[in-house]
Structures are given as C-alpha cells and as structure tokens.
Enzyme design. Structure first.
Site, PDB file in Angstrom:
ATOM      1  N   ASN A   1       8.880  26.764  -0.802  1.00  8.60           N
ATOM      2  CA  ASN A   1       9.878  26.749  -1.878  1.00  8.60           C
ATOM      3  C   ASN A   1      10.334  25.343  -2.273  1.00  8.60           C
ATOM      4  O   ASN A   1      11.446  25.151  -2.757  1.00  8.60           O
ATOM      5  CB  ASN A   1      11.050  27.665  -1.523  1.00  8.60           C
ATOM      6  CG  ASN A   1      11.732  27.245  -0.246  1.00  8.60           C
ATOM      7  OD1 ASN A   1      11.403  26.208   0.333  1.00  8.60           O
ATOM      8  ND2 ASN A   1      12.687  28.032   0.201  1.00  8.60           N
TER       9      ASN A   1
ATOM     10  N   PHE B   1      10.471  33.893  10.994  1.00  6.54           N
ATOM     11  CA  PHE B   1       9.670  32.924  10.231  1.00  6.54           C
ATOM     12  C   PHE B   1       9.692  31.516  10.814  1.00  6.54           C
ATOM     13  O   PHE B   1       9.107  30.601  10.243  1.00  6.54           O
ATOM     14  CB  PHE B   1      10.117  32.904   8.761  1.00  6.54           C
ATOM     15  CG  PHE B   1      11.569  32.575   8.531  1.00  6.54           C
ATOM     16  CD1 PHE B   1      12.033  31.260   8.560  1.00  6.54           C
ATOM     17  CD2 PHE B   1      12.492  33.589   8.274  1.00  6.54           C
ATOM     18  CE1 PHE B   1      13.367  30.949   8.341  1.00  6.54           C
ATOM     19  CE2 PHE B   1      13.838  33.286   8.056  1.00  6.54           C
ATOM     20  CZ  PHE B   1      14.268  31.964   8.095  1.00  6.54           C
TER      21      PHE B   1
ATOM     22  N   HIS C   1      14.459  21.412   0.345  1.00  4.31           N
ATOM     23  CA  HIS C   1      15.546  21.771   1.258  1.00  4.31           C
ATOM     24  C   HIS C   1      16.822  21.119   0.761  1.00  4.31           C
ATOM     25  O   HIS C   1      16.784  20.020   0.200  1.00  4.31           O
ATOM     26  CB  HIS C   1      15.256  21.250   2.681  1.00  4.31           C
ATOM     27  CG  HIS C   1      16.466  21.345   3.579  1.00  4.31           C
ATOM     28  ND1 HIS C   1      16.789  22.488   4.253  1.00  4.31           N
ATOM     29  CD2 HIS C   1      17.462  20.455   3.837  1.00  4.31           C
ATOM     30  CE1 HIS C   1      17.926  22.295   4.912  1.00  4.31           C
ATOM     31  NE2 HIS C   1      18.356  21.067   4.682  1.00  4.31           N
TER      32      HIS C   1
ATOM     33  N   LYS D   1       9.585  19.145   0.122  1.00  4.05           N
ATOM     34  CA  LYS D   1       8.717  19.731   1.152  1.00  4.05           C
ATOM     35  C   LYS D   1       7.233  19.469   0.852  1.00  4.05           C
ATOM     36  O   LYS D   1       6.869  19.074  -0.264  1.00  4.05           O
ATOM     37  CB  LYS D   1       9.008  21.232   1.253  1.00  4.05           C
ATOM     38  CG  LYS D   1      10.436  21.550   1.749  1.00  4.05           C
ATOM     39  CD  LYS D   1      10.637  23.054   1.903  1.00  4.05           C
ATOM     40  CE  LYS D   1      12.021  23.377   2.430  1.00  4.05           C
ATOM     41  NZ  LYS D   1      12.204  24.852   2.644  1.00  4.05           N
TER      42      LYS D   1
ATOM     43  N   TYR E   1      15.173  22.449  12.198  1.00  2.13           N
ATOM     44  CA  TYR E   1      15.419  23.853  11.875  1.00  2.13           C
ATOM     45  C   TYR E   1      15.870  24.660  13.100  1.00  2.13           C
ATOM     46  O   TYR E   1      15.736  25.889  13.101  1.00  2.13           O
ATOM     47  CB  TYR E   1      14.160  24.484  11.263  1.00  2.13           C
ATOM     48  CG  TYR E   1      13.971  24.172   9.796  1.00  2.13           C
ATOM     49  CD1 TYR E   1      14.920  24.571   8.841  1.00  2.13           C
ATOM     50  CD2 TYR E   1      12.842  23.504   9.333  1.00  2.13           C
ATOM     51  CE1 TYR E   1      14.740  24.304   7.490  1.00  2.13           C
ATOM     52  CE2 TYR E   1      12.660  23.234   7.980  1.00  2.13           C
ATOM     53  CZ  TYR E   1      13.613  23.644   7.063  1.00  2.13           C
ATOM     54  OH  TYR E   1      13.439  23.390   5.716  1.00  2.13           O
TER      55      TYR E   1
ATOM     56  N   GLU F   1      22.356  16.987   9.468  1.00  2.69           N
ATOM     57  CA  GLU F   1      21.046  16.687   8.876  1.00  2.69           C
ATOM     58  C   GLU F   1      20.913  15.221   8.462  1.00  2.69           C
ATOM     59  O   GLU F   1      19.844  14.624   8.629  1.00  2.69           O
ATOM     60  CB  GLU F   1      20.802  17.618   7.684  1.00  2.69           C
ATOM     61  CG  GLU F   1      20.614  19.068   8.122  1.00  2.69           C
ATOM     62  CD  GLU F   1      20.495  20.056   6.980  1.00  2.69           C
ATOM     63  OE1 GLU F   1      20.335  21.257   7.266  1.00  2.69           O
ATOM     64  OE2 GLU F   1      20.564  19.643   5.792  1.00  2.69           O
TER      65      GLU F   1
HETATM   66  P1  ADP Z   1      17.481  27.702   2.303  1.00  6.67           P
HETATM   67  O1  ADP Z   1      16.365  26.659   2.407  1.00  6.67           O
HETATM   68  O2  ADP Z   1      17.610  28.260   0.925  1.00  6.67           O
HETATM   69  O3  ADP Z   1      18.795  27.198   2.866  1.00  6.67           O
HETATM   70  P2  ADP Z   1      17.196  29.246   4.770  1.00  6.67           P
HETATM   71  O4  ADP Z   1      18.083  28.212   5.406  1.00  6.67           O
HETATM   72  O5  ADP Z   1      17.596  30.670   4.903  1.00  6.67           O
HETATM   73  O6  ADP Z   1      17.015  28.950   3.208  1.00  6.67           O
HETATM   74  O7  ADP Z   1      15.718  29.116   5.345  1.00  6.67           O
HETATM   75  C1  ADP Z   1      15.149  27.852   5.626  1.00  6.67           C
HETATM   76  C2  ADP Z   1      13.735  27.843   5.086  1.00  6.67           C
HETATM   77  O8  ADP Z   1      12.950  28.790   5.820  1.00  6.67           O
HETATM   78  C3  ADP Z   1      13.570  28.268   3.630  1.00  6.67           C
HETATM   79  O9  ADP Z   1      13.830  27.234   2.701  1.00  6.67           O
HETATM   80  C4  ADP Z   1      12.116  28.705   3.591  1.00  6.67           C
HETATM   81  O10 ADP Z   1      11.212  27.598   3.533  1.00  6.67           O
HETATM   82  C5  ADP Z   1      11.980  29.391   4.957  1.00  6.67           C
HETATM   83  N1  ADP Z   1      12.271  30.828   4.887  1.00  6.67           N
HETATM   84  C6  ADP Z   1      13.490  31.414   4.680  1.00  6.67           C
HETATM   85  N2  ADP Z   1      13.404  32.739   4.696  1.00  6.67           N
HETATM   86  C7  ADP Z   1      12.085  33.033   4.911  1.00  6.67           C
HETATM   87  C8  ADP Z   1      11.331  34.239   5.033  1.00  6.67           C
HETATM   88  N3  ADP Z   1      11.921  35.440   4.935  1.00  6.67           N
HETATM   89  N4  ADP Z   1       9.997  34.124   5.255  1.00  6.67           N
HETATM   90  C9  ADP Z   1       9.390  32.926   5.371  1.00  6.67           C
HETATM   91  N5  ADP Z   1      10.041  31.743   5.266  1.00  6.67           N
HETATM   92  C10 ADP Z   1      11.369  31.795   5.038  1.00  6.67           C
HETATM   93 MG    MG Z   2      19.285  26.617   4.791  1.00  8.12          MG
END
Ligand code: ADP
Ligand code: MG
Length: 139
Positions: free
Chosen positions: A113, A58, A116, A10, A50, A127
């Site tokens: 974070n 979010f 992905h 990212k 997404y 994807e």
């Molecule tokens: P992951 O990437 O671990 O699969 P998710 O699919 O739940 O997590 O979420 C997609 C992305 O959205 C996350 O990697 C993160 O960048 C963002 N995200 C997830 N939850 C939150 C939140 N509560 N607040 C802000 N951003 C979030």
């Molecule tokens: Mg995810």
C-alpha cells in the site's frame, strides 16, 4: 500545532518510481521533509519497527515485503502533521482509499500500500527515534 510524523515510502512505491510524486504530495499539503533517508531494511529492522503488529497473521508477510527493496524514510513537519499525513495516505486498503490519496494512486492491495505514516503522537515519537535518534518530536 506544528508536530512531526514519520513516513515511509515502501518498496512497492520505490519500485514504481513514485518517490518524486509522493514527496511532492507531502510538500503540496504543507508537510515539510525535515529528515530523509533512503535505505534497505534488514529483517530485524522491519520486525522491530512493526513490533506492535507481531501477533497479527500478516506480520511475517509484512516484514518480508518491507525488506524486498529499498525504502525512503522521512520525518515530515507541519501543523497537525500526524493526522494530515494519515488523510493524505488514505485507508490501509487502497480499494477503500478516497480519490486523491497516495494509496489510491499508488497502492496495489492491503499489504502493498505504498506508504507508512505514524498514527498517534506516541507512535510518531517511537518511530522517529527508531530511525533518527537525534531528532526531537517537535521542531
Ligand atoms: P496502516 O499502515 O494504515 O497504519 P496497519 O498499522 O493496520 O495499517 O498495518 C500496518 C501495515 O501492515 C499496513 O500498512 C499493510 O502494509 C500491512 N497490513 C495491514 N493489514 C493487513 C492485512 N490484513 N493483510 C496483509 N497486510 C496487512
Ligand atoms: Mg499503522
């Protein structure tokens, strides 16, 4: 079983110059890059990728983050690649990620974070096809 998963380094991790470290972690874990592309997402690319999260509070912030700079999109191949990559990444919130994971090392918070990774065979299929339409799910 050898399978393929989609990973994205990212914008936050690209800005931190962590591309090399993250790809080294994939390779050391037996996840072999079989496609790789550095690119700048448009808003519609981020929104389409997404789409599963479009009802989440979010969503807009996430899409803004994903267009904030270049990303590296990869297809990784290996035994149990989907699960293995999720383990390597660590929890969505870096504060909750296990020591030794990519998000523990490079993530800032639950949004920024670093990486992905596909979370199931179905999402991996969608994807991978989203960025590499010519690729098969299993190599
Ligand atoms: P992951 O990437 O671990 O699969 P998710 O699919 O739940 O997590 O979420 C997609 C992305 O959205 C996350 O990697 C993160 O960048 C963002 N995200 C997830 N939850 C939150 C939140 N509560 N607040 C802000 N951003 C979030
Ligand atoms: Mg995810």
């Amino acid at each position: 079983m050898s399978e393929r998963t989609l990973a994205i380094i990212k914008p936050d991790a690209v800005k931190k110059q962590a591309i090399g470290d993250i790809i080294a972690r994939y390779e050391k874990a037996g996840l072999k890059p079989v496609a790789l592309r550095m690119m700048q997402f448009s808003k519609s690319t981020a929104q389409g990728f997404y789409a599963v999260h479009k009802a989440r509070p979010f969503f807009d912030s996430l899409c803004t983050f994903m267009v904030s700079g270049p990303v590296v999109v990869l297809v990784l191949q290996g035994d149990n690649a989907i699960k293995k990559n999720r383990e390597l990444m660590g929890a969505t919130d870096p504060a909750k990620a296990e020591p030794g994971t990519i998000r523990k090392a490079h993530g800032t918070n639950i949004e920024f974070n670093a990486v992905h990774g596909s979370d199931s065979p179905e999402t991996a299929k969608f994807e991978i096809a989203y960025f590499f339409p010519e690729m098969d799910l299993v190599g």
